[in-house]
Design a protein around this motif. Structure first.
Motif, mmCIF file in Angstrom:
data_model
loop_
_atom_site.group_PDB
_atom_site.id
_atom_site.type_symbol
_atom_site.label_atom_id
_atom_site.label_comp_id
_atom_site.label_asym_id
_atom_site.label_seq_id
_atom_site.Cartn_x
_atom_site.Cartn_y
_atom_site.Cartn_z
ATOM 1 N N GLY A 1 -27.154 49.792 40.905
ATOM 2 C CA GLY A 1 -28.433 50.413 41.162
ATOM 3 C C GLY A 1 -29.062 50.889 39.864
ATOM 4 O O GLY A 1 -28.497 50.745 38.786
ATOM 5 N N GLN A 2 -30.249 51.484 39.994
ATOM 6 C CA GLN A 2 -30.988 51.907 38.805
ATOM 7 C C GLN A 2 -30.513 53.251 38.274
ATOM 8 O O GLN A 2 -30.851 53.635 37.151
ATOM 9 C CB GLN A 2 -32.487 51.986 39.135
ATOM 10 N N GLY A 3 -29.727 53.959 39.054
ATOM 11 C CA GLY A 3 -29.205 55.246 38.615
ATOM 12 C C GLY A 3 -30.042 56.411 39.104
ATOM 13 O O GLY A 3 -31.267 56.298 39.257
ATOM 14 N N THR A 4 -29.380 57.524 39.351
ATOM 15 C CA THR A 4 -30.068 58.751 39.749
ATOM 16 C C THR A 4 -29.470 59.916 38.968
ATOM 17 O O THR A 4 -28.255 60.027 38.835
ATOM 18 C CB THR A 4 -29.976 58.979 41.273
ATOM 19 N N GLN A 5 -30.343 60.758 38.434
ATOM 20 C CA GLN A 5 -29.891 61.847 37.571
ATOM 21 C C GLN A 5 -29.382 63.019 38.401
ATOM 22 O O GLN A 5 -30.060 63.470 39.342
ATOM 23 C CB GLN A 5 -31.036 62.324 36.680
ATOM 24 N N VAL A 6 -28.219 63.511 38.023
ATOM 25 C CA VAL A 6 -27.676 64.742 38.598
ATOM 26 C C VAL A 6 -27.493 65.730 37.452
ATOM 27 O O VAL A 6 -26.804 65.429 36.472
ATOM 28 C CB VAL A 6 -26.330 64.486 39.308
ATOM 29 N N THR A 7 -28.119 66.870 37.568
ATOM 30 C CA THR A 7 -28.022 67.905 36.545
ATOM 31 C C THR A 7 -27.502 69.187 37.180
ATOM 32 O O THR A 7 -28.085 69.675 38.153
ATOM 33 C CB THR A 7 -29.380 68.171 35.891
ATOM 34 N N VAL A 8 -26.405 69.690 36.638
ATOM 35 C CA VAL A 8 -25.811 70.930 37.142
ATOM 36 C C VAL A 8 -25.990 71.989 36.066
ATOM 37 O O VAL A 8 -25.373 71.923 35.002
ATOM 38 C CB VAL A 8 -24.326 70.748 37.484
ATOM 39 N N SER A 9 -26.843 72.932 36.344
ATOM 40 C CA SER A 9 -27.177 73.934 35.334
ATOM 41 C C SER A 9 -27.729 75.177 36.002
ATOM 42 O O SER A 9 -28.402 75.107 37.034
ATOM 43 C CB SER A 9 -28.203 73.376 34.350
ATOM 44 N N SER A 10 -27.451 76.318 35.390
ATOM 45 C CA SER A 10 -28.014 77.575 35.883
ATOM 46 C C SER A 10 -29.313 77.904 35.151
ATOM 47 O O SER A 10 -29.954 78.907 35.446
ATOM 48 C CB SER A 10 -27.003 78.706 35.719
#
Length: 122
Positions: free
Chosen positions: A113-122
């Motif tokens: 797939g084209q990719g999906t961004q996951v960002t884990v941040s406070s």
């Protein structure tokens, strides 16, 4: 060809949850030759690593870093795969890619797939 469309990425705080989805489409022949689907991720400056996979028979495999936190599953038609991500950590931040592997006469082929961004941040 197999086309993969991902959804569900985004920004989440540490300890939070996200659910990724990946829908596969293509010719009936190609879809019937899929023997596994899965998720990989790539953080900036790093290689693409396996997160979790599920075979056509339902067997699952997880990276040690996500065991107990992530769960891979699929729909009954075996053309959509999900990744439930709980207890997310900043180190889970990456682009997540859906993968489908087909096998025709013992020749394996990977689709992405084209990719999906996951960002884990406070």
């Amino acid at each position: 060809q197999v086309q993969l469309v991902e959804s569900g990425g985004g920004l989440v705080q540490p300890g939070g949850s996200l659910r990724l989805s990946c829908a596969a489409s293509g010719s009936s022949f190609r879809l019937n030759t899929m023997n596994a689907m899965g998720w990989y991720r790539q953080a900036p400056g790093k290689q693409r690593d396996l997160v979790a996979t599920i075979t056509s028979g339902g067997s699952t495999n997880y990276a040690d870093s996500v065991k107990g936190r992530f769960t891979i599953s699929r729909d009954n038609a075996k053309t959509t795969v999900y990744l439930q991500m709980n207890s997310l950590k900043p180190e889970d931040t990456a682009v997540y890619y859906c993968n489908a592997r087909t096998s025709v006469f013992a020749v394996q082929r990977d689709f992405w797939g084209q990719g999906t961004q996951v960002t884990v941040s406070s």
